[in-house]
Design a protein around this motif. Structure first.
Motif, PDB file in Angstrom:
ATOM      1  N   SER A 154       0.846  -1.202   0.000  1.00  0.00           N
ATOM      2  CA  SER A 154       0.000   0.000   0.000  1.00  0.00           C
ATOM      3  C   SER A 154       0.875   1.243   0.000  1.00  0.00           C
ATOM      4  N   SER A 155       2.102   1.113   0.464  1.00  0.00           N
ATOM      5  CA  SER A 155       3.004   2.278   0.514  1.00  0.00           C
ATOM      6  C   SER A 155       3.154   2.908  -0.871  1.00  0.00           C
ATOM      7  N   ALA A 156       3.320   2.084  -1.909  1.00  0.00           N
ATOM      8  CA  ALA A 156       3.412   2.631  -3.274  1.00  0.00           C
ATOM      9  C   ALA A 156       2.071   3.237  -3.684  1.00  0.00           C
ATOM     10  N   GLY A 157       0.972   2.684  -3.159  1.00  0.00           N
ATOM     11  CA  GLY A 157      -0.355   3.236  -3.438  1.00  0.00           C
ATOM     12  C   GLY A 157      -0.491   4.659  -2.909  1.00  0.00           C
ATOM     13  N   PHE A 158       0.152   4.934  -1.761  1.00  0.00           N
ATOM     14  CA  PHE A 158       0.092   6.311  -1.239  1.00  0.00           C
ATOM     15  C   PHE A 158       0.834   7.263  -2.178  1.00  0.00           C
ATOM     16  N   VAL A 159       2.025   6.864  -2.593  1.00  0.00           N
ATOM     17  CA  VAL A 159       2.816   7.732  -3.480  1.00  0.00           C
ATOM     18  C   VAL A 159       2.031   7.992  -4.764  1.00  0.00           C
ATOM     19  N   LEU A 160       1.465   6.924  -5.341  1.00  0.00           N
ATOM     20  CA  LEU A 160       0.729   7.074  -6.604  1.00  0.00           C
ATOM     21  C   LEU A 160      -0.518   7.945  -6.427  1.00  0.00           C
ATOM     22  N   SER A 161      -1.262   7.704  -5.360  1.00  0.00           N
ATOM     23  CA  SER A 161      -2.503   8.470  -5.208  1.00  0.00           C
ATOM     24  C   SER A 161      -2.198   9.922  -4.865  1.00  0.00           C
ATOM     25  N   PHE A 162      -1.201  10.162  -4.023  1.00  0.00           N
ATOM     26  CA  PHE A 162      -0.896  11.564  -3.674  1.00  0.00           C
ATOM     27  C   PHE A 162      -0.421  12.324  -4.916  1.00  0.00           C
ATOM     28  N   LEU A 163       0.418  11.671  -5.724  1.00  0.00           N
ATOM     29  CA  LEU A 163       0.899  12.341  -6.938  1.00  0.00           C
ATOM     30  C   LEU A 163      -0.244  12.564  -7.936  1.00  0.00           C
TER      31      LEU A 163
END
Ligand SMILES: Cc1ncc(COP(=O)(O)O)c(C=O)c1O
Length: 395
Positions: free
Chosen positions: A99-108
């Motif tokens: 999910s950590s990569a999901g945060f980066v992707l969604s925030f960007l």
């Protein structure tokens, strides 16, 4: 070398405590791990066997599609039909490196530099640290026992203009949940304020009374983030997913291809194994063990004098205020590890303003470990703060 300003995030203290505990273990000490949310069992057998089979059969393990293996995206979409009665188009599922990569992707994908995104304090520290690293402003809502540590429209209304809201149910570190009416109210607030909603659903499946509500049951205009790390006990395999609105898909796809190329192929094979009937049956059995640990730990903390213990409706954490007389939870956790071999996380990780007197204990490890941890913790509390703290300083 000049280091960027935006990269100067606070550490993820739980991981620092894990590293300190690792050094103690390397020096021959026996440590009880109550610092990180890492299930004791490890990946289900069906996941391990799927990986072994793939390697034995000569899988080349090249790149997959940036959005993930189609079969895995379909299987994840199927979870929403089975668990929530919601039809999700597999095309909207994006497999991520945890999910950590999901945060980066969604925030960007959702926020420009300077955007303001609300999160609850106490909360998972990486939300604010990742937002900050991307030049997005975390707007920290002072949530407490009165709102079960969750954001409410009233708290949001007092927070100034907002571009986004990130919620977690069950939450880390408190385990509290957002029920259907509360989720509907938060969705309504976001619609009215023009704010994008992100729902972190990583602890779904680990709930003790009522099942968790997915934001997808109420709206398609949300980014849902989830992972195989917790319910499926696959922390190190680094596989998670997002469900995104159709209009956001191409943006997320472009970002994912450029940032990560694809999620780990081997992890995706393991995730497919975990979603098999055998894998699902194995992980469903873990809940009884978390429930037993919770039933042992929370009353024990009450007996020891811990205060304001969060209700832990779900997840596997107990978040509490230190007993009377104990001051700083960083000192408390340092002493607990140094003198009693129990690793726990100081509350400042989750609440930089008010967390100096709180601590989080994870009860994800085996019941025998949690019982031993409770014994060791009780001994330290029984010794009393002054003598204990003085000994820590001398040591
Ligand atoms: C609330 C919450 N979200 C996300 C994560 C990150 O998990 P992942 O392993 O999927 O990156 C954690 C890990 O502890 C968490 O507690």
């Amino acid at each position: 070398m000049k280091i960027s300003r935006r990269s100067q995030t606070a550490p993820f203290i739980a991981m620092d405590v894990l590293a300190e505990a690792g050094r103690a273990e390397a020096a021959g000490r026996h440590v009880i791990h109550m610092e990180v949310g890492e299930p004791a069992h490890g990946a289900p057998m069906a996941a391990r066997e799927a990986v072994a089979r793939a390697i034995r059969d000569g899988a080349g393990l090249g790149y997959t599609s940036g959005l993930g293996l189609p079969r895995l995206r379909e299987a994840i979409a199927g979870l929403y039909a089975a668990r929530h009665g919601v039809a999700v188009d597999p095309a909207r599922v994006v497999v991520t490196a945890g999910s950590s990569a999901g945060f980066v992707l969604s925030f960007l994908a959702l926020f420009d530099a300077g955007a303001r995104v609300a999160i609850a304090d106490p909360g998972y520290p990486c939300y604010r640290n990742i937002l900050q690293a991307l030049d997005v402003v975390p707007v920290r809502l002072a949530a407490g026992p009165a709102t079960r540590f969750q954001p409410t429209p009233a708290l949001l209304a007092g927070a100034g203009p907002l571009d986004g809201l990130l919620v977690a149910s069950p939450a880390n570190p408190t385990g509290t949940m957002i029920d259907r009416a509360e989720m509907a109210a938060l969705i309504g607030f976001c619609e009215g304020a023009g704010a994008s909603l992100i729902s972190d659903e990583i602890y779904h499946g680990i709930t003790y009374d009522a099942p968790a509500v997915s934001a997808l049951e109420l709206t398609g205009e949300v980014v849902v983030i989830n992972s195989f790390s917790k319910y499926h006990a696959m922390t190190g395999w680094r596989v998670g997913w997002m469900v995104v609105p159709e209009g956001l898909l191409r943006t997320v796809q472009n970002l994912a291809q450029n940032l990560f190329i694809c999620p780990p192929h081997l992890g995706q094979i393991a995730a497919l194994g975990a979603l098999s009937p055998e894998g699902e049956a194995e992980v469903a059995g873990h809940l009884a063990h978390y429930r037993a640990n919770r039933a042992a730990l929370i009353p024990a903390l009450e007996r020891m004098g811990f205060r304001d213990i969060a209700p832990a409706d779900g997840a596997f954490y107990a978040y509490a205020r230190l007993p009377e007389g104990w001051g700083d939870s960083r000192e408390f956790c340092a002493q607990l590890l140094a003198e009693h071999g129990v690793a726990a996380t100081p509350g400042l990780d989750f609440d930089p303003e008010r967390g100096a007197g709180t601590v989080r204990f994870s009860f994800a490890r085996s019941t025998a470990e949690i019982e031993e941890g409770i014994d060791r913790l009780s001994r330290m509390i029984a010794d009393g703060p002054r003598r204990g703290m003085a000994a820590a300083r001398a040591g």
